[in-house]
Scaffold this active site. Sequence first.
Site, short mmCIF file in Angstrom:
data_model
loop_
_atom_site.label_atom_id
_atom_site.label_comp_id
_atom_site.label_asym_id
_atom_site.label_seq_id
_atom_site.Cartn_x
_atom_site.Cartn_y
_atom_site.Cartn_z
N ASP A 43 3.30 -1.06 11.49
CA ASP A 43 3.42 -2.40 12.09
C ASP A 43 4.80 -3.03 11.87
OD1 ASP A 43 3.03 -2.63 9.37
OD2 ASP A 43 1.61 -4.27 9.48
N ARG B 127 0.89 -4.85 -5.52
CA ARG B 127 1.04 -6.10 -4.76
C ARG B 127 1.22 -7.18 -5.84
NH1 ARG B 127 -0.66 -4.26 0.39
NH2 ARG B 127 -2.41 -2.82 0.29
N SER B 128 2.27 -7.98 -5.71
CA SER B 128 2.58 -8.97 -6.75
C SER B 128 2.49 -10.39 -6.21
CB SER B 128 3.99 -8.72 -7.30
OG SER B 128 4.44 -9.84 -8.02
N MET C 13 -8.23 2.17 9.04
CA MET C 13 -7.42 1.10 8.46
C MET C 13 -6.54 0.42 9.49
SD MET C 13 -6.32 2.00 4.60
CE MET C 13 -7.42 1.59 3.26
N ARG D 70 -5.13 -3.66 8.87
CA ARG D 70 -5.57 -5.02 8.57
C ARG D 70 -5.31 -5.98 9.75
NH1 ARG D 70 -4.29 -6.71 2.81
NH2 ARG D 70 -2.53 -5.36 3.24
N GLY E 234 0.85 -1.20 0.00
CA GLY E 234 0.00 0.00 0.00
C GLY E 234 0.88 1.25 0.00
N GLY F 127 -10.95 11.58 21.24
CA GLY F 127 -11.82 11.44 22.41
C GLY F 127 -12.86 10.35 22.25
N ARG G 161 -24.93 4.85 13.45
CA ARG G 161 -24.43 4.97 12.08
C ARG G 161 -23.02 4.39 12.00
NH1 ARG G 161 -28.96 6.23 11.69
NH2 ARG G 161 -29.94 7.90 10.51
N ASP H 147 5.50 -4.54 5.97
CA ASP H 147 6.03 -5.84 6.44
C ASP H 147 6.12 -6.86 5.30
OD1 ASP H 147 3.19 -5.83 6.41
OD2 ASP H 147 3.12 -7.50 7.82
N ARG I 155 -17.77 13.80 14.86
CA ARG I 155 -18.19 14.17 16.23
C ARG I 155 -19.25 15.28 16.18
NH1 ARG I 155 -17.89 11.83 21.02
NH2 ARG I 155 -15.66 11.51 20.97
N ASP J 3 0.43 1.56 8.32
CA ASP J 3 0.01 0.67 9.40
C ASP J 3 0.88 0.75 10.66
OD1 ASP J 3 -2.14 -0.24 7.96
OD2 ASP J 3 -1.17 -2.09 7.27
N SER K 127 16.70 9.17 -1.05
CA SER K 127 17.61 8.09 -1.48
C SER K 127 18.30 8.46 -2.78
CB SER K 127 16.84 6.79 -1.72
OG SER K 127 16.26 6.34 -0.56
N HIS L 229 -9.82 4.50 2.03
CA HIS L 229 -8.55 4.89 1.41
C HIS L 229 -8.20 6.36 1.50
CE1 HIS L 229 -8.93 0.81 -0.06
NE2 HIS L 229 -7.64 0.86 -0.32
N THR M 124 4.71 2.45 5.35
CA THR M 124 3.34 1.92 5.45
C THR M 124 2.56 2.77 6.45
OG1 THR M 124 1.98 0.06 6.24
CG2 THR M 124 4.18 0.19 7.16
N1 LIG Z 1 6.04 -13.81 2.33
C1 LIG Z 1 6.34 -13.16 1.20
N2 LIG Z 1 7.21 -13.69 0.33
C2 LIG Z 1 7.52 -13.03 -0.82
N3 LIG Z 1 7.01 -11.86 -1.17
C3 LIG Z 1 6.13 -11.29 -0.33
C4 LIG Z 1 5.75 -11.91 0.90
N4 LIG Z 1 4.86 -11.10 1.53
C5 LIG Z 1 4.68 -10.05 0.71
N5 LIG Z 1 5.44 -10.15 -0.40
C6 LIG Z 1 5.49 -9.23 -1.53
O1 LIG Z 1 5.42 -7.88 -1.08
C7 LIG Z 1 4.25 -7.25 -1.63
C8 LIG Z 1 3.73 -6.22 -0.66
O2 LIG Z 1 3.32 -6.87 0.55
P1 LIG Z 1 1.93 -6.50 1.25
O3 LIG Z 1 0.85 -6.55 0.23
O4 LIG Z 1 1.80 -7.36 2.44
O5 LIG Z 1 2.09 -4.96 1.64
P2 LIG Z 1 3.06 -4.28 2.71
O6 LIG Z 1 4.41 -4.10 2.13
O7 LIG Z 1 2.98 -5.00 4.00
O8 LIG Z 1 2.40 -2.84 2.79
P3 LIG Z 1 1.00 -2.42 3.48
O9 LIG Z 1 0.68 -3.42 4.55
O10 LIG Z 1 1.28 -1.06 3.97
O11 LIG Z 1 -0.01 -2.42 2.37
C9 LIG Z 1 3.31 -8.41 -1.93
O12 LIG Z 1 2.35 -8.08 -2.91
C10 LIG Z 1 4.27 -9.46 -2.43
O13 LIG Z 1 4.65 -9.23 -3.76
O1 LIG Z 2 -5.60 -0.83 -0.96
P1 LIG Z 2 -5.77 -2.26 -0.60
O2 LIG Z 2 -4.92 -3.15 -1.44
O3 LIG Z 2 -7.19 -2.65 -0.52
O4 LIG Z 2 -5.17 -2.43 0.86
C1 LIG Z 2 -5.80 -2.07 2.05
C2 LIG Z 2 -4.86 -2.37 3.16
O5 LIG Z 2 -3.70 -1.60 3.03
C3 LIG Z 2 -3.39 -0.99 4.26
O6 LIG Z 2 -3.93 0.26 4.19
C4 LIG Z 2 -1.97 -0.74 4.44
O7 LIG Z 2 -1.50 0.00 3.35
C5 LIG Z 2 -4.11 -1.80 5.30
O8 LIG Z 2 -4.32 -1.12 6.51
C6 LIG Z 2 -5.38 -2.11 4.53
O9 LIG Z 2 -6.01 -3.23 5.03
MG LIG Z 3 1.68 -4.77 5.66
#
Ligand SMILES: Nc1ncnc2c1ncn2[C@@H]1O[C@H](COP(=O)(O)OP(=O)(O)OP(=O)(O)O)[C@@H](O)[C@H]1O
Ligand SMILES: O=P(O)(O)OC[C@H]1O[C@](O)(CO)[C@@H](O)[C@@H]1O
Ligand SMILES: [Mg+2]
Length: 326
Positions: free
Chosen positions: A132, A74-75, A172, A174, A13, A188, A251, A105, A157, A130, A25, A257, A128
């Site tokens: 996390d 995301r791949s 958000m 997850r 994300g 609050g 509600r 992560d 509010r 998150d 960088s 997003h 991220t």
């Molecule tokens: N265990 C894994 N092994 C290999 N590649 C991974 C693994 N986990 C995640 N990836 C790769 O990293 C990409 C990003 O991971 P993920 O979708 O979990 O988002 P993130 O980097 O944690 O960011 P966010 O949680 O903020 O959306 C995945 O789409 C995948 O291509």
């Molecule tokens: O945009 P997507 O792929 O639906 O991802 C949503 C997820 O991405 C995150 O926002 C982190 O980027 C999570 O908190 C949420 O669950």
């Molecule tokens: Mg993540």
Amino acid sequence: MDLKRIGVFTSGGDSPGMNACIRASTRRAIAEGLEVIGIKRGYAGMIDGDYVEMDRQSVSNILQQGGTILKSARSERFRTPEGRAEAAAKLREAGIDALVAIGGDGTLQGATHLANEHGIAVVGCPGTIDNDLFGTDETIGFDTALNTALDSIDKIRDTADAHDRLFLVEVMGRDTGFIALACGIGGGAELVLIPEMMTDVISIKDRILSLMAAQSRSSIVVVAEGDELGGAHRIRQALAEDPAFDRIDTRVSVLGHIQRGGSPTARDRVLASRLGAAAVEALLEGHDGVMVGIVNNDLKLTPMRNVWARKKDVDYDLLQLTALLS
Ligand SMILES: Nc1ncnc2c1ncn2[C@@H]1O[C@H](COP(=O)(O)OP(=O)(O)OP(=O)(O)O)[C@@H](O)[C@H]1O
Ligand SMILES: O=P(O)(O)OC[C@H]1O[C@](O)(CO)[C@@H](O)[C@@H]1O
Ligand SMILES: [Mg+2]
């Protein structure tokens, strides 16, 4: 290793401040005489060889922009050993010696596998919303997302108060409650429900009923999307099963997003600039397989495996404080 050409990419994300990190960088690397290649669309673009040469101008005027000029993805393919082998081959073909990986992560888990399986030097930057990742007090984008959510909660509010309504506001997160907890305190909220803490439906019902009966006013419950009860809509259903809630006008508002977009706060810009530059410095000093982070205002390198394998704890005192102050 004699570094000549590094690749920079954003993955997972998007988060506000990723552009500031790319800029830092890129400019830090160019100042040291390195060549910089931008890898588009995260691991998807890495496999496809979607690479662009970067110069100082490529990162002009992006510091203040949300999103990521390199785009993100995301791949699924990269999760497989075959996909990572394709990515490694493409990187070698392009003469890329090392990577700066900006993401969450999952991204850093993927980077760890790429480094272990193919010997590619990688330094990670925590990007991220998150928050996390172990090894940094805050991730790039968390502060902006939190302030966006807080701004929305302030607005909710007003209308909640005007109508004496109960609002379940979903933010958000997850698997984590960092945003929920911080904007719960800041906004609050009467209750905060997060995945790190089991939600006991009976006690939340009692709490809401007693707050609303005693003071005849609005209440806001902040719910992290990953709460084990299943998010704000599911919690509303659970409450609605109790006839005591017939008289409570309820509600749901799912912020979604909007929390990922927008111009980064000053705090995120500073964090992203520090970490983006530090990642390149770490590579030049011969580090790899680490994430750069800031802990107690000091730069810290943490082995990449630890940042995703260890669970970063939320501050349980803050949860306690929410209850005490509501
Ligand atoms: N265990 C894994 N092994 C290999 N590649 C991974 C693994 N986990 C995640 N990836 C790769 O990293 C990409 C990003 O991971 P993920 O979708 O979990 O988002 P993130 O980097 O944690 O960011 P966010 O949680 O903020 O959306 C995945 O789409 C995948 O291509
Ligand atoms: O945009 P997507 O792929 O639906 O991802 C949503 C997820 O991405 C995150 O926002 C982190 O980027 C999570 O908190 C949420 O669950
Ligand atoms: Mg993540």
